[in-house]
Write a protein that holds these residues in place. Structure first.
Motif, PDB file in Angstrom:
ATOM      1  N   SER A   2      79.973 -58.333  19.833  1.00 46.61           N
ATOM      2  CA  SER A   2      80.051 -57.846  21.132  1.00 46.61           C
ATOM      3  C   SER A   2      78.927 -58.397  21.860  1.00 46.61           C
ATOM      4  CB  SER A   2      79.940 -56.176  20.842  1.00 46.61           C
ATOM      5  OG  SER A   2      78.590 -56.022  20.282  1.00 46.61           O
ATOM      6  N   THR A   3      78.964 -58.042  23.189  1.00 50.56           N
ATOM      7  CA  THR A   3      78.197 -58.615  24.208  1.00 50.56           C
ATOM      8  C   THR A   3      76.779 -57.521  24.199  1.00 50.56           C
ATOM      9  OG1 THR A   3      79.115 -57.705  25.790  1.00 50.56           O
ATOM     10  CG2 THR A   3      79.675 -59.869  25.621  1.00 50.56           C
ATOM     11  N   PHE A   4      75.750 -57.936  24.896  1.00 57.58           N
ATOM     12  CA  PHE A   4      74.779 -57.127  25.049  1.00 57.58           C
ATOM     13  C   PHE A   4      75.161 -56.254  26.240  1.00 57.58           C
ATOM     14  CE2 PHE A   4      73.260 -60.720  22.278  1.00 57.58           C
ATOM     15  CZ  PHE A   4      72.387 -60.138  21.609  1.00 57.58           C
ATOM     16  N   ASP A   5      75.439 -55.205  25.986  1.00 55.23           N
ATOM     17  CA  ASP A   5      76.284 -54.209  26.974  1.00 55.23           C
ATOM     18  C   ASP A   5      75.384 -52.936  27.288  1.00 55.23           C
ATOM     19  OD1 ASP A   5      77.128 -53.192  24.670  1.00 55.23           O
ATOM     20  OD2 ASP A   5      79.086 -52.689  25.338  1.00 55.23           O
ATOM     21  N   ARG A   6      74.397 -52.848  26.683  1.00 56.96           N
ATOM     22  CA  ARG A   6      73.503 -51.540  26.664  1.00 56.96           C
ATOM     23  C   ARG A   6      72.187 -51.865  27.170  1.00 56.96           C
ATOM     24  NH1 ARG A   6      77.167 -47.177  25.527  1.00 56.96           N
ATOM     25  NH2 ARG A   6      78.806 -48.383  24.179  1.00 56.96           N
ATOM     26  N   CYS A  22      70.496 -54.669  24.904  1.00 55.22           N
ATOM     27  CA  CYS A  22      70.895 -54.683  23.377  1.00 55.22           C
ATOM     28  C   CYS A  22      72.214 -54.413  23.286  1.00 55.22           C
ATOM     29  CB  CYS A  22      69.980 -53.620  22.869  1.00 55.22           C
ATOM     30  SG  CYS A  22      70.280 -51.977  23.401  1.00 55.22           S
ATOM     31  N   ARG A  23      72.554 -54.311  21.924  1.00 56.41           N
ATOM     32  CA  ARG A  23      74.135 -54.135  21.646  1.00 56.41           C
ATOM     33  C   ARG A  23      73.990 -53.098  20.354  1.00 56.41           C
ATOM     34  NH1 ARG A  23      76.062 -59.806  19.675  1.00 56.41           N
ATOM     35  NH2 ARG A  23      74.641 -60.135  18.075  1.00 56.41           N
ATOM     36  N   GLU A  36      70.623 -54.207  18.134  1.00 58.45           N
ATOM     37  CA  GLU A  36      70.045 -55.466  18.375  1.00 58.45           C
ATOM     38  C   GLU A  36      69.735 -56.033  19.614  1.00 58.45           C
ATOM     39  OE1 GLU A  36      71.026 -59.809  16.157  1.00 58.45           O
ATOM     40  OE2 GLU A  36      72.589 -58.798  16.813  1.00 58.45           O
ATOM     41  N   PHE A  37      68.462 -56.499  19.827  1.00 54.31           N
ATOM     42  CA  PHE A  37      68.170 -56.820  20.938  1.00 54.31           C
ATOM     43  C   PHE A  37      68.475 -58.431  21.098  1.00 54.31           C
ATOM     44  CE2 PHE A  37      65.266 -53.293  20.661  1.00 54.31           C
ATOM     45  CZ  PHE A  37      65.360 -52.774  21.824  1.00 54.31           C
ATOM     46  N   GLU A  38      68.351 -59.087  22.085  1.00 49.86           N
ATOM     47  CA  GLU A  38      68.847 -60.344  22.482  1.00 49.86           C
ATOM     48  C   GLU A  38      68.001 -61.528  21.499  1.00 49.86           C
ATOM     49  OE1 GLU A  38      70.692 -60.608  26.776  1.00 49.86           O
ATOM     50  OE2 GLU A  38      68.609 -60.303  26.947  1.00 49.86           O
ATOM     51  N   ASP A  39      66.846 -61.085  21.370  1.00 51.76           N
ATOM     52  CA  ASP A  39      66.003 -61.924  20.246  1.00 51.76           C
ATOM     53  C   ASP A  39      66.295 -61.659  19.000  1.00 51.76           C
ATOM     54  OD1 ASP A  39      64.860 -59.369  20.081  1.00 51.76           O
ATOM     55  OD2 ASP A  39      62.684 -60.299  20.630  1.00 51.76           O
ATOM     56  N   VAL A  50      69.821 -45.622  24.380  1.00 52.07           N
ATOM     57  CA  VAL A  50      70.542 -46.535  24.895  1.00 52.07           C
ATOM     58  C   VAL A  50      71.672 -46.076  25.865  1.00 52.07           C
ATOM     59  CG1 VAL A  50      70.430 -48.158  22.843  1.00 52.07           C
ATOM     60  CG2 VAL A  50      72.347 -46.766  23.152  1.00 52.07           C
ATOM     61  N   ARG A  51      71.627 -46.733  26.853  1.00 52.33           N
ATOM     62  CA  ARG A  51      72.534 -46.601  27.984  1.00 52.33           C
ATOM     63  C   ARG A  51      73.430 -47.735  28.337  1.00 52.33           C
ATOM     64  NH1 ARG A  51      70.212 -42.298  27.535  1.00 52.33           N
ATOM     65  NH2 ARG A  51      69.221 -40.954  28.848  1.00 52.33           N
ATOM     66  N   LYS A  52      74.560 -47.568  28.737  1.00 48.20           N
ATOM     67  CA  LYS A  52      75.510 -48.615  29.419  1.00 48.20           C
ATOM     68  C   LYS A  52      74.926 -49.230  30.401  1.00 48.20           C
ATOM     69  CE  LYS A  52      79.940 -47.082  27.716  1.00 48.20           C
ATOM     70  NZ  LYS A  52      81.336 -46.765  28.117  1.00 48.20           N
ATOM     71  N   ALA A  53      74.913 -50.546  30.171  1.00 52.86           N
ATOM     72  CA  ALA A  53      74.264 -51.432  31.530  1.00 52.86           C
ATOM     73  C   ALA A  53      75.389 -51.447  32.554  1.00 52.86           C
ATOM     74  CB  ALA A  53      73.852 -52.904  30.832  1.00 52.86           C
ATOM     75  N   ALA A  54      74.747 -51.703  33.773  1.00 58.42           N
ATOM     76  CA  ALA A  54      75.740 -51.743  34.957  1.00 58.42           C
ATOM     77  C   ALA A  54      76.477 -53.239  35.033  1.00 58.42           C
ATOM     78  CB  ALA A  54      74.751 -51.460  36.188  1.00 58.42           C
TER      79      ALA A  54
END
Length: 55
Positions: A2-6, A22-23, A36-39, A50-54
Protein backbone atom coordinates in the motif's frame (compact mmCIF):
# COMPACT_ATOMS: atom_id res chain seq x y z
CA UNK A 1 2.23 -2.88 -0.97
CA UNK A 2 0.00 0.00 0.00
CA UNK A 3 0.96 3.63 -0.34
CA UNK A 4 1.81 5.92 2.54
CA UNK A 5 -1.76 7.15 2.99
CA UNK A 6 -1.70 7.97 6.73
CA UNK A 7 -0.24 10.77 8.87
CA UNK A 8 1.30 10.30 12.31
CA UNK A 9 -0.80 12.52 14.58
CA UNK A 10 0.28 12.13 18.22
CA UNK A 11 2.89 14.45 19.69
CA UNK A 12 3.16 12.66 23.07
CA UNK A 13 4.45 9.46 21.45
CA UNK A 14 7.17 9.80 18.79
CA UNK A 15 7.08 13.64 18.81
CA UNK A 16 9.76 13.89 16.10
CA UNK A 17 7.44 11.97 13.73
CA UNK A 18 4.37 14.25 13.99
CA UNK A 19 3.02 15.05 10.54
CA UNK A 20 5.08 12.41 8.72
CA UNK A 21 3.52 9.93 6.30
CA UNK A 22 3.18 6.29 7.25
CA UNK A 23 1.18 3.22 6.30
CA UNK A 24 -0.57 0.50 8.23
CA UNK A 25 0.99 -2.92 7.68
CA UNK A 26 -1.19 -4.98 10.05
CA UNK A 27 -4.01 -4.48 12.50
CA UNK A 28 -4.03 -6.23 15.84
CA UNK A 29 -6.26 -6.59 18.86
CA UNK A 30 -7.12 -3.82 21.31
CA UNK A 31 -7.00 -1.20 18.51
CA UNK A 32 -3.27 -1.71 17.86
CA UNK A 33 -1.52 -1.66 14.50
CA UNK A 34 1.90 -2.02 12.98
CA UNK A 35 2.90 1.06 11.00
CA UNK A 36 5.86 1.80 8.77
CA UNK A 37 7.25 5.24 8.00
CA UNK A 38 8.70 6.18 4.61
CA UNK A 39 12.26 5.56 5.85
CA UNK A 40 11.40 1.96 6.83
CA UNK A 41 11.13 2.40 10.60
CA UNK A 42 8.31 0.29 12.10
CA UNK A 43 6.34 0.64 15.35
CA UNK A 44 3.40 -1.02 17.09
CA UNK A 45 1.04 1.80 18.05
CA UNK A 46 -2.58 2.66 18.76
CA UNK A 47 -4.76 3.18 15.70
CA UNK A 48 -5.98 6.43 17.25
CA UNK A 49 -2.47 7.83 16.62
CA UNK A 50 -2.75 7.79 12.81
CA UNK A 51 -5.09 9.78 10.59
CA UNK A 52 -5.90 9.54 6.89
CA UNK A 53 -3.82 11.92 4.80
CA UNK A 54 -5.57 14.60 2.79
CA UNK A 55 -5.76 13.73 -0.92
Amino acid sequence: MSTFDRIWYWRSTLPHRKGQRCRILARGTMNACCIEFEDGERHIVSRFAVRKAAP
